[in-house]
Design a protein around this motif. Structure first.
Motif, PDB file in Angstrom:
ATOM      1  N   LEU A  25       0.817  -1.214   0.000  1.00 47.23           N
ATOM      2  CA  LEU A  25       0.000   0.000   0.000  1.00 47.23           C
ATOM      3  C   LEU A  25       0.851   1.264   0.000  1.00 47.23           C
ATOM      4  CD1 LEU A  25      -2.793  -1.135   2.457  1.00 47.23           C
ATOM      5  CD2 LEU A  25      -3.072  -0.621   0.041  1.00 47.23           C
ATOM      6  N   GLY A  59      -1.802   3.645  -1.202  1.00 51.45           N
ATOM      7  CA  GLY A  59      -2.981   3.356  -0.396  1.00 51.45           C
ATOM      8  C   GLY A  59      -4.197   3.016  -1.235  1.00 51.45           C
ATOM      9  N   HIS A 106      -7.394   3.038   3.920  1.00 45.90           N
ATOM     10  CA  HIS A 106      -6.098   2.359   3.949  1.00 45.90           C
ATOM     11  C   HIS A 106      -6.136   1.142   4.877  1.00 45.90           C
ATOM     12  CE1 HIS A 106      -4.965   5.717   1.637  1.00 45.90           C
ATOM     13  NE2 HIS A 106      -4.617   6.538   2.613  1.00 45.90           N
ATOM     14  N   THR A 111      -5.642  -2.746   3.732  1.00 48.97           N
ATOM     15  CA  THR A 111      -4.669  -3.640   4.367  1.00 48.97           C
ATOM     16  C   THR A 111      -5.322  -4.963   4.739  1.00 48.97           C
ATOM     17  OG1 THR A 111      -3.506  -1.720   5.273  1.00 48.97           O
ATOM     18  CG2 THR A 111      -3.002  -3.855   6.252  1.00 48.97           C
TER      19      THR A 111
END
Length: 336
Positions: A112, A117, A135, A139
């Motif tokens: 990312l 991101g 973000h 993840t």
């Protein structure tokens, strides 16, 4: 575009898989069947390293001639190496689940960072900026995708066929959207997996192992986020292309969680595993190919061309897959 080099990397992957198979046979690096296995014959494992090396060696070559964006190269290279090494160590020993998960989050964070991101998402004609929440969600998405790919790599050829279908579908979507430069990384990955599939197609002569399956999961996740940066509707398209694995793994996990099962306990309760015990490995793997080609790709194409809103297309694509998950008892505990 240096398309003519793709068969070279397919050939390299094919040859390297042969080398790894010979090495595994000599060193007795075998997957021995047990009560939770979907195979009945001891089979060499660790062949997914051929995919890893073929793809990761190709990326810098194409980046040197500006055929692959440098930030994308570092994102895929760093996360791919980290997840593959972690899987390789786990294949040859054991890493505690908490440390393995920490490594997965580290790989996702690296990915990312280089990709920038999570970009803005399209939702019913509106663009949504999720900021730091996006973000975090991205993840978790990457970590879930690499783990579900591990879970879904349970019968001969299925993980390879899924990766090839998704990559070729994604590359075609880039073509129709006028983004041919973005098509090269998924085409490279498809080429690398094709060389391995020769040895992995039912009946498999070598297995992928965690190094290969986790690597495929995180790389496919990274490619889907790269697509989102190019055009928000393309993220929906990639999620549709990944539908077979996402729906089966997520439905199975949800059912096991509700039952109170331990997450990392070995099991054979995915829909594709129940189906393979009824019909065999090859018919189920070929069925995944057909579903991806005949159903999911056309829906993804309609979304990419913006004839269909992304979330509507996702629902349209996933509902039949959820019905299949129910039909084949995804998450149901085996008798005995």
């Amino acid at each position: 575009m240096l398309i003519w080099l793709l068969p070279v990397f397919t050939g390299f992957s094919f040859f390297l898989t042969w080398v790894l198979r010979r090495y595994a046979l000599v060193r007795s690096i075998m997957d021995i069947p047990n009560a939770r296995s979907s195979h009945s014959v001891p089979t060499p494992r660790g062949g997914g390293v051929a995919i890893v090396l073929s793809f990761l060696l190709a990326l810098p070559v194409f980046a040197l001639v500006d055929a692959v964006d440098l930030r994308s190269m570092w994102a895929l290279l760093g996360a791919g190496v980290g997840i593959a090494v972690l899987g390789f160590i786990d294949d040859h020993g054991h890493i505690a689940a908490r440390w393995r998960l920490l490594g997965h989050f580290a790989g996702a964070a690296w990915m990312l960072f280089w990709l920038g991101g999570l970009p803005a998402l399209s939702f019913f004609g509106r663009t949504l900026e999720l900021g730091w929440i996006g973000h975090v969600l991205a993840t978790v998405y990457l970590v879930w995708l690499l783990n579900l790919y591990n879970f879904m790599d349970g019968i001969d050829g299925i993980a390879s066929v899924e990766a090839i279908c998704v990559c070729l579908g994604g590359a075609l979507l880039y073509g129709v959207r006028g983004e041919p430069a973005l098509a090269l990384p998924p085409l490279l990955l498809a080429a690398a997996v094709t060389g391995f599939l020769f040895w992995n197609f039912p009946p498999a002569r070598i297995f992928m192992g965690d190094a290969g399956s986790g690597f495929l999961g995180v790389i496919l996740g990274g490619l889907s986020l790269q697509a989102a940066w190019a055009s928000p509707p393309l993220l929906w398209s990639w999620l549709i292309l990944l539908g077979v694995f996402i729906v089966d793994a997520t439905w199975t996990l949800a059912r096991r969680l509700l039952r109170g099962d331990r997450l990392y306990q070995a099991h054979r309760s995915h829909a594709y595993q129940h189906a393979s015990r009824r019909f065999g490995h090859k018919p189920v793997t070929l069925a995944v190919l057909v579903i991806n080609t005949v159903w999911l790709f056309p829906v993804a194409l309609l979304v990419a061309l913006q004839y269909l809103e992304g979330s509507v297309g996702l629902l349209l694509a996933y509902v039949p897959l959820m019905l299949l998950a129910v039909r084949f008892d995804a998450g149901k505990r085996e008798a005995g």
